[in-house]
Design a protein around this motif. Structure first.
Motif, PDB file in Angstrom:
ATOM      1  N   THR A  28     -36.762 -20.303 -53.850  1.00  0.00           N
ATOM      2  CA  THR A  28     -36.196 -19.953 -52.540  1.00  0.00           C
ATOM      3  C   THR A  28     -36.146 -18.442 -52.330  1.00  0.00           C
ATOM      4  O   THR A  28     -36.026 -17.673 -53.280  1.00  0.00           O
ATOM      5  N   THR A  67     -34.322 -15.064 -51.104  1.00  0.00           N
ATOM      6  CA  THR A  67     -32.968 -14.511 -51.066  1.00  0.00           C
ATOM      7  C   THR A  67     -33.037 -13.118 -50.471  1.00  0.00           C
ATOM      8  O   THR A  67     -33.946 -12.339 -50.813  1.00  0.00           O
ATOM      9  N   VAL A  92     -24.988 -17.863 -46.872  1.00  0.00           N
ATOM     10  CA  VAL A  92     -26.225 -18.459 -46.380  1.00  0.00           C
ATOM     11  C   VAL A  92     -26.203 -18.420 -44.852  1.00  0.00           C
ATOM     12  O   VAL A  92     -25.138 -18.550 -44.238  1.00  0.00           O
ATOM     13  N   PRO A  95     -24.185 -21.102 -49.818  1.00  0.00           N
ATOM     14  CA  PRO A  95     -25.325 -21.981 -50.098  1.00  0.00           C
ATOM     15  C   PRO A  95     -24.904 -23.111 -51.035  1.00  0.00           C
ATOM     16  O   PRO A  95     -23.896 -22.997 -51.735  1.00  0.00           O
ATOM     17  N   THR A  97     -30.428 -17.659 -48.429  1.00  0.00           N
ATOM     18  CA  THR A  97     -29.299 -17.132 -49.201  1.00  0.00           C
ATOM     19  C   THR A  97     -29.237 -15.620 -49.059  1.00  0.00           C
ATOM     20  O   THR A  97     -30.258 -14.939 -49.125  1.00  0.00           O
TER      21      THR A  97
END
Length: 501
Positions: free
Chosen positions: A87, A89, A375, A113, A392
């Motif tokens: 993911t 960030t 988030v 998150p 995030t």
């Protein structure tokens, strides 16, 4: 027959070549797909090149992630992105950026998150990692209840000062010999939470109390590893320890006993108030129930014990190193308070140097360097970049607390950062150890009260020094907070205080 065998051999070779080609094609396709997946969206914050599969894991020193993230800001700007695991960030750096994100656009960034590590623990329960209506109700209730039981008032001030008397006896019993103050301080700070949650303090030798404080320490140690935070990996050890804590605390809460003796008009503690909330009539789909009560208590214990206890342990270490600062604090306390009474919160404005030292201790110890993750609820623009929903966001508090443009000597312990030329205390906008916005530390007022009363009492009664031949070590251990490495210290009663203990 020979021709047939040769044909079979050629066919086999062609088959092997075809398989190899397919394998190579598949690998190339997967690499290209991963590279495309690692491409930043249009107008997304920049950052270091993300490698296939591992992303930016090798861009960070996971034992010192806050420093690494601060250094990356010098190259990529105040808002940049990292691929951590699978993911994206976004990392926020600098005071103005955090004010814009957490204050001006806080409604978009108030959520946490989903962290797999916590799914088994709370299943969307508690205060710290919940979102939406559930979070708002639990935080509102906790803030109101803490205030009701004296946070910021004289009643809790008395509890803290009374706890210091027990703590000071433990210190005095060491008779100036080297010892590790870690668990003694933990017990004292935990007892303040106990007075709010259970309506009573516990003896330092109480076996159930000892187990509870040990479990809190263990939870913070596992939960706080930087690797766990940035990679969002589950930990079986974490789950086992948390279940042990919840089972232990459930028995210790004595909910049934509270329920049988409950007087809605005169609640005795946090549990009573929560049970009152559960029993309210006409509440549809209430977020208040006994399972959530246990998780809320868990959150209060971890957050309320770990940060304050760790800051006080840093305080003793810095005082032992900077003896001239320690002596100056003691002189101010002697002049303003003397030895005939305990400190009070009313003394704070009259102790500018002591107040400056406490603030500088919080700044330089940098207890929660990366705050807690947020988030995005929906797309948001920051510093001209577009951040989509579900990304995030990490507020890098280190970048503010050590900002070279704000602090004269950011990496040196310097109480002058909070004093003007006349020696009066000066507030600094960049002092944000509790973070900013509606997700700022729930226990900020409690922590400020505890730190001032405990630290001032320490300095009034004792002198702190390192064992002969030992030098203080300021390299932190990475946990949910940046803890000092375990150390031993010598604590001696000041001569003017000998007769008072």
């Amino acid at each position: 027959m020979l021709l047939f065998e040769q044909a079979e051999k050629i066919q086999s070779q062609l088959g092997h070549k075809l398989c190899n080609s397919l394998l190579i094609f598949t690998l190339v396709f997967l690499v290209i797909a991963e590279c495309l997946r690692n491409r930043r969206p249009r107008n997304f914050p920049p950052g270091p090149l993300a490698l296939p599969l591992v992303g930016n894991m090798f861009s960070l020193d996971l034992r010192n992630a806050h420093r690494a993230m601060t250094e990356l800001a010098e190259t990529y700007g105040k808002v940049y992105s990292l691929k951590l695991g699978s993911t994206w960030t976004v990392v926020l750096n600098g005071l103005s950026t955090m004010q814009e994100a957490l204050l001006n656009k806080g409604d978009i960034l108030n959520d946490r998150p989903v962290i797999p590590l916590h799914v088994d623990k709370d299943r969307n329960q508690g205060i710290i990692f919940t979102n939406g209506h559930l979070w708002k109700e639990q935080r509102r209730f906790a803030l109101f209840t803490l205030k009701y039981f004296g946070v910021g008032k004289r009643s809790l001030e008395s509890s803290i000062l009374n706890e210091f008397i027990y703590l000071s006896k433990e210190f005095a019993n060491e008779k100036g010999k080297p010892f590790n103050p870690h668990y003694i301080i933990n017990k004292a700070v935990s007892n303040i939470i106990c007075s709010l949650v259970f309506g009573q303090r516990f003896d330092y030798c109480d076996e159930k109390f000892l187990k509870m404080t040990h479990l809190v320490d263990k939870v913070a140690q596992i939960e706080g590893s930087i690797w766990t935070q940035v990679s969002q990996m589950k930990s079986k050890m974490f789950t086992v320890v948390v279940i042990d804590f919840v089972t232990h605390i459930s028995k210790y809460l004595k909910i049934e006993m509270h329920s049988s003796n409950l007087d809605p008009s005169e609640p005795r503690d946090f549990i009573d108030c929560y049970l009152n909330e559960i029993q309210k009539d006409g509440v549809v789909d209430s977020v208040f129930h006994e399972e959530n009560l246990v998780t809320c208590v868990f959150d209060l214990f971890v957050a309320g014990t770990e940060t304050t206890s760790t800051t006080l342990r840093w305080a003793l270490l810095y005082m032992a190193k900077y003896t001239e600062i320690q002596e100056k604090v003691q002189a101010e306390i002697d002049r303003v308070i003397g030895q005939s009474r305990q400190p009070s919160m009313e003394d704070r404005p009259k102790l500018p140097y002591t107040d400056a030292v406490i603030h500088e201790l919080q700044r330089i110890s940098n207890i929660v360097p990366l705050s807690l993750p947020h988030v995005t609820k929906r797309e948001v623009q920051l510093e001209g970049y577009k951040i989509p929903k579900g990304v995030t966001v990490i507020p890098n508090l280190t970048s503010v607390l050590f900002d070279k443009s704000t602090w004269e000597t950011p990496y040196t312990f310097n109480p002058g950062h909070f004093l003007n030329k006349e020696g009066k205390f000066v507030k600094q906008a960049a002092f944000i150890p509790f973070s900013l916005g509606k997700r700022a530390c729930l226990g900020e007022n409690l922590a400020r009260m505890e730190l001032f009363l405990f630290f001032t009492s320490f300095m009034q009664r004792f002198t702190f020094s390192m064992p002969p031949g030992m030098e203080p070590v300021f390299k932190p251990q990475a946990s949910i907070t940046l803890k000092p490495s375990e150390y031993e210290i010598c604590i001696t009663q000041r001569e003017v205080c000998q007769s008072r203990i």
